[in-house]
Every structure is written in C-alpha cells, then in structure tokens.
Design an enzyme around this catalytic site. Sequence first.
Site: not given
Length: 292
Positions: A53, A97, A120
Amino acid sequence: MSARILDGNALSADVRAQLAESVKEVKARGVTPCLVVILVGDNPASAVYVRNKVAGCEKAGMRSLRFDYPADTDPKRVLDKIAELNADDSVHGILVQLPLPPQFEEKEVLEAISVDKDVDGFHAENVGRLSQGQRAFFPCTPHGVMKLLAAGDIDVSGADAVVIGRSNIVGKPMAMLLTQAGATVTVCHSKTRDLAAHTRRADILIVAIGRPMFITGEMVKPGAAVIDVGMNRIPAGLPNEGKLCGDVDFASVKDVAGAITPVPGGVGPMTITMLLANTLESAQRAAERKGV
Ligand code: NAP
C-alpha cells in the site's frame, strides 16, 4: 473452450496511470494526497499488504506515512494517534490494517477514523451511505471487482449474481454494489443449504470465502463470469504446495466459465488501486473545501 481472463494487473496499471495524472493536477492546486497506514503487531501477511500500500502510494506520486506498533500496544495509543491524524489537514486517508490484536475492539478503532478520511470504507457511516446509494468511500475490494466487471464488459444490470461470503469487508458491500448496479443478488455463506444449486444459476459468481480451490467447474454455469476474491496458500501435499491460490479451482472452472479472474493477478491488484483512488478522491474533496 477456455474462459476469457479478466486481467487485474493490466487494468490496475491503466487505472494507476490515470490516477498518477490526477495526482499531478491536485498537487498543482497545492494539495498532496496523503495516506497514513497504521500497523499493529507482526502478522507477516499484514506487513506485506502494508508495504504494498505504501509503495503503491509513492509510485502514484502520493505521500504515505506508516506507523508501526508492537502487538501488546494499549489500544488508547492507537486511538490517540487516529485522533491526531483526524485533525491533521495534510492527511487525507487513514487506514488501520486488519486484523488487530485481541485487546483491540475492531469496531471502536474503525469508527474512530473520521468518515471523511475512511478510505477503506469500513466506517459504519460510509457503509450506511453505500447501502442508501449515497456518495461514500466504497470498500476497496468490492469496488475493484465492479471495475473488473465493467472493464470486462460483463453486463451486471439484470444479471443473476451470487456472492459467496458475507463478511463486512467483502461479501456484504459486494452484494450492495451489485444490487445498486441492477443485479439480482443472492448472498451465500456457511449456513447455505445446497450451495451448488445457487452457484449453478449465477451469471456472475463472486467467491470470497477463504478456502483454497473450493469452487469447481461442475458448480459453475457455462459462460458465467467468475470472480475469485480468495487469497490462500495451496495446502501441503498438493502440487505447488505453499503457492498463492484463490477460492476457485481455476483449472476446472476456466473450461466452463465465460470469464474468470486469476489468482494472483485478478482482484488483488485492484484492491490497492481502489485504495489509491479513494485517497485521491479524499484529497480532491479537501482541495474543493479549501476552494483551490
Ligand atoms: P471471512 O471474513 O473469513 O468470511 C468468509 C465468508 O465465507 C463467511 O461469510 C463464511 O460464512 C463464508 N464461508 C466460509 N466457508 C464457507 C463454505 N464452506 N460455504 C459457503 N460459505 C462459506 O473472509 P473475508 O475477509 O471476506 O475474505 C474472504 C477471502 O478473500 C479470503 O481468502 C481473503 O484472504 C480474501 N481477500 C482478498 C482480498 C483481495 O484483495 N484479493 C481482500 C480481502 C479478502 P459465515 O459468515 O457463515 O461464517
């Protein structure tokens, strides 16, 4: 006949090239898109995702910051960091995460992230907006699947779509996006009776269960588009043991399906690409708010 391959690597490269151009534009307006990634613990898979990422951001010309915490971190430290990042105008996306260590309440952490920086798309408010068809950050994996279907000229409107898996990050938002695009959607899960009866009538079959090579050719309608979200390792004792594989048995399904995503090189690359797209969009919204 062998199915057409829906190539996530190629599509991802195209989309990322377009994103890099848009990043230049927003930078010229004085706003550099910035994603912050928070990693708690030492899960090796998470470390790889986070690295990819961060690298994806940098390659697209965006800024990315990474904060790593040991597995035994007090959740308050992470919540305090999120509060600080929420208040920082130079930050456009915040991502924690998953999975988190057991002392964390996942929901509490996800909801601490500002809705406007929730790239997200996991915050309850973004999920609610998505379900109502309002402007929202869409969760990256299902959003990437929609892009793959569009790029592959798969007709979603009117199609019978079957989603296997009902997780908050893949299955449920996937079903919502397909519904909004006009598909008639069935969501299957571990309690579903006679799974194959559902999968065999799917024009579009999305598989997100986390079981290596679970869906075989005889479970698929001839000509269907099969999207394999799974990311697993081939179990011990099978050929290519330890290598990456999906939830779909590619070898048997490719001879029945009309189109199929490979693993690797299908959904995976699109997930990070859509994360970059969401971060860019957040930065563009910030530029609009600043009136630049
Ligand atoms: P998850 O939270 O574990 O959910 C799995 C879902 O599959 C659950 O809804 C479960 O049903 C269902 N399921 C399990 N066994 C089943 C069976 N035998 N028959 C029917 N349904 C079954 O997993 P996830 O986070 O959604 O991830 C799914 C897969 O996608 C994993 O392999 C993951 O690594 C992969 N993934 C890939 C990406 C990517 O970028 N490519 C992104 C995210 C996830 P119940 O709800 O009834 O338990």
